[in-house]
Scaffold this motif. Structure first.
Motif, PDB file in Angstrom:
ATOM      1  N   ILE A 141       0.720  -1.258  -0.045  1.00  0.00           N
ATOM      2  CA  ILE A 141       0.034  -0.144  -0.037  1.00  0.00           C
ATOM      3  C   ILE A 141       0.760   1.348  -0.090  1.00  0.00           C
ATOM      4  O   ILE A 141       2.306   1.160   0.361  1.00  0.00           O
ATOM      5  CB  ILE A 141      -1.024   0.152   1.223  1.00  0.00           C
ATOM      6  CG1 ILE A 141      -0.262  -0.047   2.517  1.00  0.00           C
ATOM      7  CG2 ILE A 141      -1.947  -1.110   1.306  1.00  0.00           C
ATOM      8  CD1 ILE A 141      -1.086   0.111   3.722  1.00  0.00           C
ATOM      9  N   PRO A 142       0.209   2.469  -0.409  1.00  0.00           N
ATOM     10  CA  PRO A 142       1.300   3.434  -0.259  1.00  0.00           C
ATOM     11  C   PRO A 142       1.678   3.905   1.043  1.00  0.00           C
ATOM     12  O   PRO A 142       1.164   3.732   2.010  1.00  0.00           O
ATOM     13  CB  PRO A 142       0.134   4.792  -0.687  1.00  0.00           C
ATOM     14  CG  PRO A 142      -0.896   3.998  -1.230  1.00  0.00           C
ATOM     15  CD  PRO A 142      -1.051   2.692  -0.729  1.00  0.00           C
ATOM     16  N   GLN A 143       3.008   4.352   0.971  1.00  0.00           N
ATOM     17  CA  GLN A 143       3.651   4.814   2.421  1.00  0.00           C
ATOM     18  C   GLN A 143       3.028   5.785   3.024  1.00  0.00           C
ATOM     19  O   GLN A 143       2.548   6.845   2.512  1.00  0.00           O
ATOM     20  CB  GLN A 143       4.994   5.143   2.158  1.00  0.00           C
ATOM     21  CG  GLN A 143       5.961   5.485   3.401  1.00  0.00           C
ATOM     22  CD  GLN A 143       7.145   5.961   3.203  1.00  0.00           C
ATOM     23  OE1 GLN A 143       7.952   5.496   2.273  1.00  0.00           O
ATOM     24  NE2 GLN A 143       7.589   6.830   4.038  1.00  0.00           N
ATOM     25  N   TYR A 203       2.276   9.838  -3.127  1.00  0.00           N
ATOM     26  CA  TYR A 203       1.474   9.588  -4.326  1.00  0.00           C
ATOM     27  C   TYR A 203       2.165   8.786  -5.413  1.00  0.00           C
ATOM     28  O   TYR A 203       3.360   8.694  -5.549  1.00  0.00           O
ATOM     29  CB  TYR A 203       1.737  10.913  -4.960  1.00  0.00           C
ATOM     30  CG  TYR A 203       1.218  11.126  -6.164  1.00  0.00           C
ATOM     31  CD1 TYR A 203      -0.293  11.755  -6.019  1.00  0.00           C
ATOM     32  CD2 TYR A 203       1.613  11.052  -7.392  1.00  0.00           C
ATOM     33  CE1 TYR A 203      -1.049  11.966  -7.386  1.00  0.00           C
ATOM     34  CE2 TYR A 203       0.797  11.126  -8.531  1.00  0.00           C
ATOM     35  CZ  TYR A 203      -0.608  11.369  -8.637  1.00  0.00           C
ATOM     36  OH  TYR A 203      -1.460  11.606  -9.551  1.00  0.00           O
ATOM     37  N   VAL A 204       1.559   7.945  -5.927  1.00  0.00           N
ATOM     38  CA  VAL A 204       1.933   6.869  -6.776  1.00  0.00           C
ATOM     39  C   VAL A 204       1.534   7.215  -8.069  1.00  0.00           C
ATOM     40  O   VAL A 204       0.116   7.360  -8.465  1.00  0.00           O
ATOM     41  CB  VAL A 204       1.036   5.351  -6.405  1.00  0.00           C
ATOM     42  CG1 VAL A 204       1.498   4.206  -7.170  1.00  0.00           C
ATOM     43  CG2 VAL A 204       1.441   4.967  -4.785  1.00  0.00           C
ATOM     44  N   SER A 205       2.570   7.438  -8.625  1.00  0.00           N
ATOM     45  CA  SER A 205       2.271   7.779 -10.290  1.00  0.00           C
ATOM     46  C   SER A 205       2.154   6.527 -11.199  1.00  0.00           C
ATOM     47  O   SER A 205       3.123   5.839 -11.343  1.00  0.00           O
ATOM     48  CB  SER A 205       3.463   8.670 -10.695  1.00  0.00           C
ATOM     49  OG  SER A 205       3.158   9.429 -11.739  1.00  0.00           O
ATOM     50  N   SER A 229     -11.112   1.277 -14.622  1.00  0.00           N
ATOM     51  CA  SER A 229     -10.385   2.442 -14.265  1.00  0.00           C
ATOM     52  C   SER A 229     -11.380   3.548 -14.145  1.00  0.00           C
ATOM     53  O   SER A 229     -12.353   3.615 -14.598  1.00  0.00           O
ATOM     54  CB  SER A 229      -9.091   2.805 -15.195  1.00  0.00           C
ATOM     55  OG  SER A 229      -9.581   3.212 -16.584  1.00  0.00           O
ATOM     56  N   ARG A 230     -11.030   4.692 -13.411  1.00  0.00           N
ATOM     57  CA  ARG A 230     -11.873   5.837 -12.974  1.00  0.00           C
ATOM     58  C   ARG A 230     -11.768   6.985 -14.020  1.00  0.00           C
ATOM     59  O   ARG A 230     -10.552   7.263 -14.563  1.00  0.00           O
ATOM     60  CB  ARG A 230     -11.518   6.195 -11.609  1.00  0.00           C
ATOM     61  CG  ARG A 230     -11.721   5.021 -10.751  1.00  0.00           C
ATOM     62  CD  ARG A 230     -13.015   4.895 -10.225  1.00  0.00           C
ATOM     63  NE  ARG A 230     -13.231   3.227 -10.248  1.00  0.00           N
ATOM     64  CZ  ARG A 230     -13.554   2.776  -9.036  1.00  0.00           C
ATOM     65  NH1 ARG A 230     -13.695   3.267  -7.811  1.00  0.00           N
ATOM     66  NH2 ARG A 230     -13.811   1.346  -8.828  1.00  0.00           N
ATOM     67  N   TYR A 231     -12.743   7.459 -14.126  1.00  0.00           N
ATOM     68  CA  TYR A 231     -12.712   8.777 -15.047  1.00  0.00           C
ATOM     69  C   TYR A 231     -13.041   9.845 -14.084  1.00  0.00           C
ATOM     70  O   TYR A 231     -14.283  10.033 -13.522  1.00  0.00           O
ATOM     71  CB  TYR A 231     -13.773   8.646 -16.121  1.00  0.00           C
ATOM     72  CG  TYR A 231     -13.499   9.524 -17.414  1.00  0.00           C
ATOM     73  CD1 TYR A 231     -12.364   9.804 -17.884  1.00  0.00           C
ATOM     74  CD2 TYR A 231     -14.694   9.705 -18.175  1.00  0.00           C
ATOM     75  CE1 TYR A 231     -12.299  10.494 -18.992  1.00  0.00           C
ATOM     76  CE2 TYR A 231     -14.448  10.293 -19.146  1.00  0.00           C
ATOM     77  CZ  TYR A 231     -13.181  10.768 -19.597  1.00  0.00           C
ATOM     78  OH  TYR A 231     -12.853  11.433 -20.843  1.00  0.00           O
ATOM     79  N   SER A 254      -8.423  17.923  -8.768  1.00  0.00           N
ATOM     80  CA  SER A 254      -9.342  17.141  -8.069  1.00  0.00           C
ATOM     81  C   SER A 254      -9.604  15.857  -8.707  1.00  0.00           C
ATOM     82  O   SER A 254      -9.298  15.609  -9.858  1.00  0.00           O
ATOM     83  CB  SER A 254     -10.395  18.072  -7.838  1.00  0.00           C
ATOM     84  OG  SER A 254     -11.495  18.087  -8.820  1.00  0.00           O
ATOM     85  N   TYR A 255     -10.059  14.941  -7.942  1.00  0.00           N
ATOM     86  CA  TYR A 255     -10.239  13.727  -8.145  1.00  0.00           C
ATOM     87  C   TYR A 255     -11.850  13.047  -7.926  1.00  0.00           C
ATOM     88  O   TYR A 255     -11.910  12.054  -7.502  1.00  0.00           O
ATOM     89  CB  TYR A 255      -9.522  12.656  -7.408  1.00  0.00           C
ATOM     90  CG  TYR A 255      -8.005  13.037  -7.773  1.00  0.00           C
ATOM     91  CD1 TYR A 255      -7.310  14.204  -7.098  1.00  0.00           C
ATOM     92  CD2 TYR A 255      -6.975  12.542  -8.606  1.00  0.00           C
ATOM     93  CE1 TYR A 255      -5.877  14.372  -7.296  1.00  0.00           C
ATOM     94  CE2 TYR A 255      -5.747  12.959  -8.783  1.00  0.00           C
ATOM     95  CZ  TYR A 255      -5.221  13.871  -8.146  1.00  0.00           C
ATOM     96  OH  TYR A 255      -3.911  14.361  -8.323  1.00  0.00           O
ATOM     97  N   VAL A 256     -12.628  13.673  -8.563  1.00  0.00           N
ATOM     98  CA  VAL A 256     -13.973  13.518  -8.263  1.00  0.00           C
ATOM     99  C   VAL A 256     -14.496  12.509  -9.342  1.00  0.00           C
ATOM    100  O   VAL A 256     -14.451  12.684 -10.509  1.00  0.00           O
ATOM    101  CB  VAL A 256     -14.977  14.665  -8.324  1.00  0.00           C
ATOM    102  CG1 VAL A 256     -16.504  14.489  -8.346  1.00  0.00           C
ATOM    103  CG2 VAL A 256     -14.349  15.886  -7.332  1.00  0.00           C
TER     104      VAL A 256
END
Ligand code: ADP
Length: 363
Positions: A141-143, A203-205, A229-231, A254-256
């Motif tokens: 998982i992300p740190q 942040y995982v690129s 995958s998300r849009y 933003s990531y809505v």
């Protein structure tokens, strides 16, 4: 408050006519394919529907019965519960059901058999529990950063509760973190309480894959049934303009979530996919018995080292499963017939009813 008792739920299911079961859910989220899948498996179906929201269920002809309520949250009202039990209903939870009914009422007042593990719903909703489950399951998982002064790379900052990615931000240093927090406080987008609860992670690129699994408790097997995958707005719009204009436009990303695309992964990544799914199922069995029975989703990012990193999980049907209301590449491989998550749930219930093991599948 007293938790819904296992004995009571077992008494209710034992009193049901197993040849006349109803698959019921709240009319929202993923209910269309749950009801369609139930009909395809030969079940009677019922939708608990907020007044004014009935049209899709009528027009797509997926519900045999309509239980109309003034507000979604009325699904936990005593009369509605009684109506559901009278129809021999097994209720399928989903994201909107959890959001509207509320975890407390689901755990303490909802005396209707539910498919899957009702106790695990809190583990996906509360970030600390979710992290505990993922860490103890041994998945990547992300740190996490416990103190903003330790920020040494680009991080993503999240606030409590699922907000559909609203208000999350990216920062690359401690100074930038404080600058952005102060600006959000000044605009009243967040309060001091939110700042205390801010969750800071690496942040995982990478590319986004939301993997839809099904754990069959009857077969003790983890299945991969689809991926999406998300849009997301505005990030997916921002990425469509050149980098220099991205700076000029002055918008914070933003990531809505606004929609989902079906997706497949390169085949060489699939061993990792099964590995994380298997590990989470084993971890859940230990931490939250009876475990991760039924559908669950892992939201992942795959970086250029080809590592699949899990940043979020759903311990019930995830909205992205609407990308395969009919079937997906993966469910075709496994079943060779149309198989959505909704249909897979009903197939499991049908098998459970046939060999008298519904008690394994419901809580
Ligand atoms: P919510 O639970 O509120 O929907 P998520 O945790 O799913 O929020 O995050 C929303 C979006 O933010 C994700 O779909 C993804 O695009 C992005 N995201 C979340 N965590 C990370 C991360 N660690 N690194 C990069 N992007 C992330």
């Amino acid at each position: 408050m007293v938790k819904v008792s296992r004995e009571e739920i077992l008494d209710i299911i034992n009193g049901y006519d197993k040849d006349d079961l109803t698959i019921a859910t709240l009319g929202s989220h993923t209910s269309l394919h749950m009801l369609k899948g139930a009909k395809d498996e030969g079940f009677h179906t019922a939708v608990v529907c907020e007044k004014g929201r009935e049209v899709p269920y009528q027009r797509f002809k997926v519900a045999d019965e309509f239980i109309m309520v003034d507000q979604f949250k009325d699904i936990v009202n005593d009369e509605v519960q009684e109506e559901l039990r009278d129809m021999n209903s097994i209720v399928i939870p989903h994201g909107s059901f959890v959001a509207y009914a509320g975890l407390d009422r689901i755990e303490n007042d909802f005396n209707v058999p539910m498919f899957g593990n009702r106790d695990i719903l809190r583990w996906e909703a509360e970030r600390d529990l979710e992290r505990k489950l993922m860490i103890e399951s041994g998945i990547r998982i992300p740190q996490k950063y416990n103190d903003p002064s330790n920020i040494d790379r680009t991080v993503m900052v999240k606030f409590p509760g699922a907000r559909g990615g609203r208000g999350y931000f990216v920062a690359s240093s401690t100074d930038e973190y404080h600058e952005k927090i102060n600006s959000m406080l000044q605009r009243n987008w967040i309060g001091e309480e939110d700042v205390k609860m801010a969750h800071i992670e690496e942040y995982v690129s990478g590319c986004n894959y939301c993997i839809h699994f099904f754990y069959s408790a009857l077969n003790d097997e983890v299945e991969v049934l689809g991926m999406d995958s998300r849009y997301e707005s505005n990030i997916d719009g921002l990425c469509r303009i050149p980098a220099k204009d991205q700076l000029d436009i002055g918008l914070d990303p933003s990531y809505v979530i606004t929609g989902n695309h079906p997706v497949v992964m390169r085949e060489s990544l699939l061993p990792q996919v099964f590995d994380v799914g298997d590990k989470l199922v084993e971890g859940a069995k230990k931490l939250v018995p009876p475990g991760m029975n039924g559908p669950f989703c892992l939201q992942t990012l795959c970086n250029d080292d080809l590592e699949v990193i899990v940043f979020e999980m759903s311990a019930r049907t995830d909205g992205g499963s609407n990308t395969f209301m009919h079937t997906s590449s993966y469910s075709y491989l496994l079943f060779g017939e149309l198989m959505s998550i909704g249909r897979r749930i009903s197939r499991e219930i049908k098998n459970g009813a046939a060999d008298d093991s519904l008690d394994v599948l419901i809580t």
